[in-house]
Design an enzyme around this catalytic site. Sequence first.
Site, PDB file in Angstrom:
ATOM      1  N   GLY A   1       0.854  -1.196   0.000  1.00 11.43           N
ATOM      2  CA  GLY A   1       0.000   0.000   0.000  1.00 11.43           C
ATOM      3  C   GLY A   1       0.887   1.244   0.000  1.00 11.43           C
ATOM      4  O   GLY A   1       2.088   1.161   0.254  1.00 11.43           O
TER       5      GLY A   1
ATOM      6  N   ALA B   1      -4.227   7.831  -9.025  1.00 10.64           N
ATOM      7  CA  ALA B   1      -3.974   8.837 -10.071  1.00 10.64           C
ATOM      8  C   ALA B   1      -2.473   8.989 -10.307  1.00 10.64           C
ATOM      9  O   ALA B   1      -2.003   9.052 -11.457  1.00 10.64           O
ATOM     10  CB  ALA B   1      -4.580  10.178  -9.647  1.00 10.64           C
TER      11      ALA B   1
ATOM     12  N   ASP C   1      -8.370  35.307  41.717  1.00 16.03           N
ATOM     13  CA  ASP C   1      -9.345  35.718  40.705  1.00 16.03           C
ATOM     14  C   ASP C   1     -10.475  34.678  40.728  1.00 16.03           C
ATOM     15  O   ASP C   1     -10.296  33.564  41.242  1.00 16.03           O
ATOM     16  CB  ASP C   1      -8.651  35.757  39.344  1.00 16.03           C
ATOM     17  CG  ASP C   1      -9.635  35.888  38.204  1.00 16.03           C
ATOM     18  OD1 ASP C   1     -10.486  36.802  38.280  1.00 16.03           O
ATOM     19  OD2 ASP C   1      -9.582  35.073  37.261  1.00 16.03           O
TER      20      ASP C   1
ATOM     21  N   ASP D   1     -13.451  33.989  37.874  1.00 16.05           N
ATOM     22  CA  ASP D   1     -13.765  33.282  36.617  1.00 16.05           C
ATOM     23  C   ASP D   1     -12.499  32.817  35.904  1.00 16.05           C
ATOM     24  O   ASP D   1     -11.576  33.603  35.700  1.00 16.05           O
ATOM     25  CB  ASP D   1     -14.533  34.214  35.672  1.00 16.05           C
ATOM     26  CG  ASP D   1     -15.912  34.519  36.208  1.00 16.05           C
ATOM     27  OD1 ASP D   1     -16.817  33.704  36.017  1.00 16.05           O
ATOM     28  OD2 ASP D   1     -16.052  35.588  36.862  1.00 16.05           O
TER      29      ASP D   1
ATOM     30  N   ASP E   1      -6.094  34.241  35.657  1.00 12.01           N
ATOM     31  CA  ASP E   1      -5.988  33.695  34.303  1.00 12.01           C
ATOM     32  C   ASP E   1      -6.030  34.759  33.219  1.00 12.01           C
ATOM     33  O   ASP E   1      -5.737  34.496  32.069  1.00 12.01           O
ATOM     34  CB  ASP E   1      -7.162  32.736  34.049  1.00 12.01           C
ATOM     35  CG  ASP E   1      -8.454  33.479  33.846  1.00 12.01           C
ATOM     36  OD1 ASP E   1      -8.821  34.261  34.740  1.00 12.01           O
ATOM     37  OD2 ASP E   1      -9.071  33.317  32.780  1.00 12.01           O
TER      38      ASP E   1
END
Length: 770
Positions: free
Chosen positions: A35, A384, A504, A506, A687
């Site tokens: 292959g 091809a 912090d 979030d 972050d």
Amino acid sequence: MAGPSAPRLVLAANRLPVTVRVSAGGRITLAESVGGVATGLLPLLKDAKVRWVGWPGAVEGLGLSERTRLDAELRRRRLEPLHLTPHEVEQYYEDYANGVLWPLLHSFADRLPLEPTGWSTYQAVNERFARRLAAVAAPGARVWVHDYQLMLVPGLLRTLRPDLRIGFFLHVPFPGADMFRLLPQRDEVLRGLLGADLIGLHTPGYVRNLLAVASAADLSSVVDGPAIRHVGRLTSLGVFPMGIDVERFERLAARAGKGEAAKTFRRPHGVQVLVGVDRLDYTKGIPRRMLAYERLLDVHPELRGRVRLVQVAVPSRDRVPAYRSFHAEVERLIRRINGRFATTEWVPVHWIERPMDAESLAALYRAVDVLLVTPIRDGMNLVAKEFIASRPDEDGVLLLSEFAGAADELAEAVIINPYDIDGAAAAIARSLAMPRAERRLRMRALRERVTARGVMAWSESFLEGLDRAAVIAGEARPRLASSLEIDQLVERVALSKRLVLLLDYDGTLVPFSAMPELATPDEELLALLAALAGRPRTAVHVLSGRDRQTLGRWLGALDIGLHAEHGVWSRQPPHGPWRRVAGGDTRWRKRARDIMQRMRDETPGARLEEKSEALAWHWRGVDPDFGNRQAKRLEAQLVEEVNDETCEVLLGHRVVEVRAAGIHKGQVVRRVLERESVGTCILALGDDRTDEDLFAALPQDAIAVHVGDGESAAGYRVAAPADVRRMLQMILAIPPIRSPRRGPPRRRAQRAPASRPSRSGTRRSPPPRR
Ligand code: ADQ
């Protein structure tokens, strides 16, 4: 673990490049598979420092001693067998890889099973591959993983062996983002791929698709030119169109004129030969090719009896249901065409359903007038290129679907849209009638292209690219703190006389959620913060951009300091009243609001948040590309029309914010630390861009930890809020030292200046680089 003589390059593919056959008498034979991938990679195995890990095929018929003999023989050839159980083959290979990933990656949504199965076995087998690779590869070795069966391996291997240079090549297309998002396990698969230093694809279009998928995924990925930046790494993307073993096909073709095979395909006088050579797969476009041929015979009755179509198909994956029904459909169409047009002298379609040896294949390629390569979708298509290599006579026409990866390279072929049956039929007619001079011109140009980039050049350029990518990844990598560094850090913090935690919210204590209102603290977090607040000689402060009502509602019951809107409002422990400590001038607000409202209305999914000293335009949930562009436009407009000494414009994580000037988390730090003595240990975690203000205001001996990717001046970096929580739990687990210092706290000797210092002036000594 790998010893000093361990391989410097390890290849991994689902199959080994040999086919194991066990005869009825138990005799074992090994035949080299030819292959495309095997021929491309086999020459690399000549080097004693190379290994190939893969499945040798089903060997259930063998007893234990025979299997040991087989394994030894394979290892002698530098092949490392990974045996799969019949259950694994069914679930990992047939159900998930071929049943789910293959149709998805080829954009066949309607071929996806109603209920995808096999995922857990796919994970388990990928893990087995990763573990085996980790065990055989030498320190710092290159590992080259192949194809859609092993998409999780790079990520799994990266965790086991961060020292390796990991490359991944996808032999099939990478679909558009709208298709990829159908996959229930899309995040896991993408994360798996992103463990690689280099991902190789056949065409620029596939690279574009992968970049779009990465930017749509919420994995904190940042698309950065032909690379994806994500937590802890930079993964480069490259275009490596696979070539073939040109000399081999030229050799076979030269012999083909003489041998037995040539006779089989000798053309009856005056009959032109159309040929199709495919694995029997629904991606290869065989039914539409048949329809185009039928249309040709309908529209050009003069061609009846003067053309024939030889369709060679290797049976493939016939245990996957989608393939069985497809097979029946192809046979039905062939029967219909032969039934409609065949005469006693002439059969329009010759159907050869078996693998053909290389020599016969080359002979067939030599006999072709027009080769039909008409896939609906194909990663590259090597047939091809094999055809072109087999035509040193510079004759024969290649008719090529625009949806084969090969069409990107082979512009001199006759390019068709396989969905356009009339167009394809007309193109076949034109190709059959093409003058010799044009055929020669086209084939000569195609041969130049194919011979210039053979398969050896392909593998060499990928491996060189991998070395370059690994160096870039090493330089660009925002280094995650190792578990040893975290242990040392936690110990230092926990054993300090007094501890101040500046946190912090979030993205640090909780992950981002689709709606900011939903990022409420969970039980675990509340218990963790309460325990920290109750820890002897420990002060906890949460510094957030959120408004004071929200912070009060969520965290107000805790005995901790709260600082809302980046420090406009503060509430000291225990349970003090909220005090406005900054801000006041709101002249900028109306102008900013008008602009931000207009941009919100023009951006589906965006929302505007009003805070007492700030306006925030959030674009989380907006199409990532569009959102990014709109955010940049908005920032430019705000800077142009609003920005003055009373306010400032900030670009945060999927948010554009205008806030009163001089308000930032750094101011909070100064107020909090005013009363702290020398020797107090300060640990700050954040972050976002706004946390860099916090870090910048810390005294020199404080510890700053950045969460996630992106640039940061922090000395340490962890991947996600879950790591932050783990760290805080570890601090709690160490009992604080017994004897507190008596007497009033001594004022800190070294304090950051009142104005914001530059980042370079606030270096905390980072841990040594890995
Ligand atoms: P495949 O889907 O297998 O490979 P392709 O590139 O056409 O597709 O390769 C098929 C190979 O099988 C060729 O070497 C061909 O000679 C051989 N073959 C086909 N029919 C045969 C027959 N009847 N008898 C014997 N041999 C036959 C995947 C991707 C492709 C990508 C390759 C390499 O699907 O898009 O080009 O990998 O990356």
